[in-house]
Design an enzyme around this catalytic site. Structure first.
Site, PDB file in Angstrom:
ATOM      1  N   LYS A  21       0.863  -1.197   0.000  1.00  0.00           N
ATOM      2  CA  LYS A  21       0.000   0.000   0.000  1.00  0.00           C
ATOM      3  C   LYS A  21       0.891   1.235   0.000  1.00  0.00           C
ATOM      4  CE  LYS A  21      -0.357   1.983   3.538  1.00  0.00           C
ATOM      5  NZ  LYS A  21      -0.362   2.569   4.897  1.00  0.00           N
ATOM      6  N   ILE A 115       3.891   0.345   4.492  1.00  0.00           N
ATOM      7  CA  ILE A 115       3.291  -0.022   3.195  1.00  0.00           C
ATOM      8  C   ILE A 115       2.252  -1.142   3.359  1.00  0.00           C
ATOM      9  CG2 ILE A 115       5.035   0.854   1.601  1.00  0.00           C
ATOM     10  CD1 ILE A 115       6.402  -1.866   1.651  1.00  0.00           C
ATOM     11  N   ASP A 152      -5.893   0.253   8.523  1.00  0.00           N
ATOM     12  CA  ASP A 152      -5.526   0.143   7.102  1.00  0.00           C
ATOM     13  C   ASP A 152      -6.170  -1.062   6.411  1.00  0.00           C
ATOM     14  OD1 ASP A 152      -3.953   2.356   7.184  1.00  0.00           O
ATOM     15  OD2 ASP A 152      -2.027   1.298   7.079  1.00  0.00           O
TER      16      ASP A 152
HETATM   17  O1  C5P Z   1      -5.144   0.404  13.452  1.00  0.00           O
HETATM   18  P1  C5P Z   1      -3.720  -0.021  13.621  1.00  0.00           P
HETATM   19  O2  C5P Z   1      -3.572  -1.140  14.632  1.00  0.00           O
HETATM   20  O3  C5P Z   1      -3.022  -0.301  12.348  1.00  0.00           O
HETATM   21  O4  C5P Z   1      -2.978   1.250  14.232  1.00  0.00           O
HETATM   22  C1  C5P Z   1      -1.758   1.152  14.919  1.00  0.00           C
HETATM   23  C2  C5P Z   1      -1.611   2.361  15.814  1.00  0.00           C
HETATM   24  O5  C5P Z   1      -1.426   3.533  15.030  1.00  0.00           O
HETATM   25  C3  C5P Z   1      -2.791   2.663  16.694  1.00  0.00           C
HETATM   26  O6  C5P Z   1      -2.721   1.966  17.910  1.00  0.00           O
HETATM   27  C4  C5P Z   1      -2.675   4.162  16.910  1.00  0.00           C
HETATM   28  O7  C5P Z   1      -1.712   4.427  17.914  1.00  0.00           O
HETATM   29  C5  C5P Z   1      -2.098   4.649  15.601  1.00  0.00           C
HETATM   30  N1  C5P Z   1      -3.120   5.137  14.660  1.00  0.00           N
HETATM   31  C6  C5P Z   1      -3.727   6.362  14.893  1.00  0.00           C
HETATM   32  N2  C5P Z   1      -4.661   6.829  14.013  1.00  0.00           N
HETATM   33  C7  C5P Z   1      -4.992   6.118  12.915  1.00  0.00           C
HETATM   34  C8  C5P Z   1      -4.377   4.880  12.650  1.00  0.00           C
HETATM   35  C9  C5P Z   1      -3.444   4.410  13.561  1.00  0.00           C
HETATM   36  O8  C5P Z   1      -3.436   7.026  15.886  1.00  0.00           O
HETATM   37  N3  C5P Z   1      -5.902   6.619  12.053  1.00  0.00           N
END
Ligand code: C5P
Length: 295
Positions: A21, A115, A152
């Site tokens: 990505k 990515i 994502d």
């Molecule tokens: O959703 P994911 O587990 O991939 O996100 C990892 C971390 O990235 C989250 O725990 C958060 O700290 C941060 N994050 C965020 N805002 C987003 C996506 C991710 O703060 N839109």
């Protein structure tokens, strides 16, 4: 007389790629009460990625191979397993039984590198198992499962160029042309939460309005707001961006929360020449010459 052939059990394998990505632009426009950041992004996908293969099996199992396979453990906290279990639960709720599967992940892309990584693998697992199990959940249930796996995952499940907003759930598909690109990563994992924490201003302007100009001029007027805080944590990202620019990239930018950066080149020939140059100069870095997908 010829012996009748014994029919081997059905070992149909379903294969799905988990394309890299690429955040062509990523603006952080706010923060929710739960800490997640509101984003305004333009994303696309590369032709290359990890590969997920699922096969009917006597019991559930998960194996990993590939250049970056050693950096991952095939245990319960891998998103691939969470995707399998989440989809199996939806199938049970729909009154059907999910049969045991062997899942194999060929990990070709660097981990924790901006990515898609685990999110792309989880999305590919969902796509592969929906085919193998011949099960399509209700769209709202699938969307909820994808977002629960990671912000994502919904965009990786769609797998098409898109404007993405919210924390990643609001997806508006868009037609983008094919770009000749190079991905470059100085082989340093970067923690996404740490990069978000290092971001000073959480309320930045959204993506510019797209006027009738070409896409490249549009990207040039956009940003990745996570680039500066990521460089603070890992200065080699800046070195990677400078290397892309020096090799003739029209645009060089970091993807996601880093450390992978991409360079967009005017044509195949200039991208090939730049790749040869960068490979010679940075034998220890991860480099991939690829193209973005277009419909
Ligand atoms: O959703 P994911 O587990 O991939 O996100 C990892 C971390 O990235 C989250 O725990 C958060 O700290 C941060 N994050 C965020 N805002 C987003 C996506 C991710 O703060 N839109």
């Amino acid at each position: 007389m010829t012996q009748p052939q014994t029919k081997s059990p059905d070992k149909q394998a379903v294969r799905e790629t988990a394309p890299a990505k690429i955040n062509l632009a990523l603006h952080v426009t706010g923060q929710r009460n739960d800490g997640y950041h509101l984003l305004d992004m333009l994303v696309t996908f590369a032709r290359h990625g990890d590969v997920v293969t699922v096969t009917q099996s006597a019991e559930d199992s998960f194996t990993i191979s590939g250049r970056f396979g050693a950096g991952l453990s095939a245990d319960q906290d891998n998103l691939v397993i969470a995707a399998r279990d989440g989809l199996a639960d939806l199938m049970t709720q729909a009154g059907r039984t999910a049969t045991p599967v062997h899942i194999h992940l060929e990990k070709n892309l660097p981990v924790a590198s901006g990515i898609g990584g685990g999110s792309a693998d989880a999305a590919a697992t969902l796509r592969a198992l929906m085919r193998l199990w011949d099960f399509v959940p209700r769209q709202a249930d699938l969307d909820k499962l994808a977002l629960s796996l990671g912000a994502d995952v919904p965009m990786c499940l769609t797998g098409r160029p898109a404007f993405v907003r919210g924390i990643g759930e609001d997806i508006e598909a868009v037609d983008l042309p094919k770009f000749n690109i190079i991905l470059i990563n100085p082989q340093r994992p970067v923690s996404t939460p740490a990069v978000f924490r290092a971001l000073e201003t959480k309320t930045n302007p959204p993506l510019p309005e797209r006027l009738a100009s070409d896409w490249l001029s549009y990207f040039a007027n956009a940003r990745n707001d996570l680039q500066a805080p990521a460089i603070q944590l890992e200065p080699l990202i800046d070195a990677a961006l400078q290397a892309l620019e020096a090799s003739g990239a029209t645009l060089a930018r970091m993807s996601g929360s880093g450390a992978t950066c991409f360079g967009i080149y005017p044509n195949e020939k200039s991208a090939d020449a730049a790749f040869a140059l960068l490979e010679g100069d940075h034998p220890d870095w991860y480099l991939l010459r690829t193209e973005t997908i277009s419909p």
